[in-house]
Design a protein around this motif. Structure first.
Motif: not given
Length: 268
Positions: A93-94, A101-102, A240-241, A246-248
């Motif tokens: 789920f996380f 979101i990404f 933003f990059i 960080l999300q990836i």
């Protein structure tokens, strides 16, 4: 009996506790944001009268705290508990939630670049809509004042946009002392003044345009924001990059931990 034991697949403690520790921070930040938002609504009496949420004609900045706090709380909870308890459902789920979101951020960035004029029109509409509600909510008022002071601007495309507000318009029927004026945040600042003169914008728009420039900012916030964006494009793009990477990274770590957990359980 041999002293050797079979060593099967193991869950990486480094990944597990890194995800746990990182998301604990997000979890508590989410709780803090939600707490600030609910406290602000309580101070404004919204919690005692939920129907008043729709009364404000403009944007209520409290929503920023509630939405951002809610997202951070959900992500932090799923990542934190999922890693600590080795719960594959929460970890999946996380990673999926973070991926959505990404994707939304990426889509918004592409659409903003392709439909620049439409975005500008929507920004103009948004600012003017909030100008109308300037005196209706103290949080909105503070947000507009901060924006105009920071970007040294006044109105969406100019000071005359304040005609949209019932207290500042120049109509003869307006009995307000602020008639044909602007908020103090539109005033040019004198470095020698330590105390803000909240009446500095009175009657400012009754003066000729040449004289106005010595008293108030005459440039609108939309063009000033565009200029700021162009001047700081490298920094904005870098931020933003950095967020995207960080999300990836978070998605990859969560998926890696899920694979480890499933491999360990399959070996039982």
């Amino acid at each position: 009996m041999s002293g050797k034991h079979y060593k099967g697949p193991e869950v990486s403690c480094c990944i597990k506790y890194f995800i746990f520790g990182f998301n604990v921070i997000f979890w508590f930040l989410g709780i803090a944001f939600l707490g600030i938002g609910l406290w602000a609504w309580n101070e404004k009496g919204v919690l005692s009268n939920i129907s008043s949420i729709t009364d404000l004609g403009g944007f209520d900045p409290v929503w920023l705290f509630l939405v951002v706090g809610g997202v951070m709380f959900i992500l932090g909870f799923a990542g934190c508990i999922g890693a600590l308890r080795e719960n594959t459902f929460l970890l999946k789920f996380f990673s999926v939630f973070l991926g959505i979101i990404f994707f939304l951020e990426l889509t918004a960035g592409v659409l903003a670049f392709v439909f620049k004029d439409w975005i500008k029109d929507q920004l103009y509409f948004f600012i003017n809509n909030n100008i109308r509600a300037y005196r209706d909510d103290i949080d909105l008022q503070n947000l507009i004042d901060f924006t105009q002071e920071y970007w040294q601007c006044c109105g969406a495309f100019g000071a005359d946009d304040w005609n949209l507000n019932i207290y500042f318009n120049c109509t003869d029927s307006n009995a307000s002392r602020e008639r044909c004026g602007v908020p103090f945040s539109c005033c040019t600042k004198d470095p020698a003044e330590d105390v803000i003169n909240t009446q500095c914008g009175y009657d400012a728009r009754q003066k000729p345009e040449v004289d106005q420039q010595t008293v108030i900012y005459t440039k609108g916030c939309v063009p000033q924001f565009e200029k700021w964006l162009q001047d700081n494009l490298t920094i904005v793009a870098g931020i933003f990059i950095g967020i995207a990477l960080l999300q990836i990274f978070g998605i990859c770590l969560a998926q890696n931990l899920v694979s480890d957990i499933e491999a360990v359980r399959a070996s039982w």
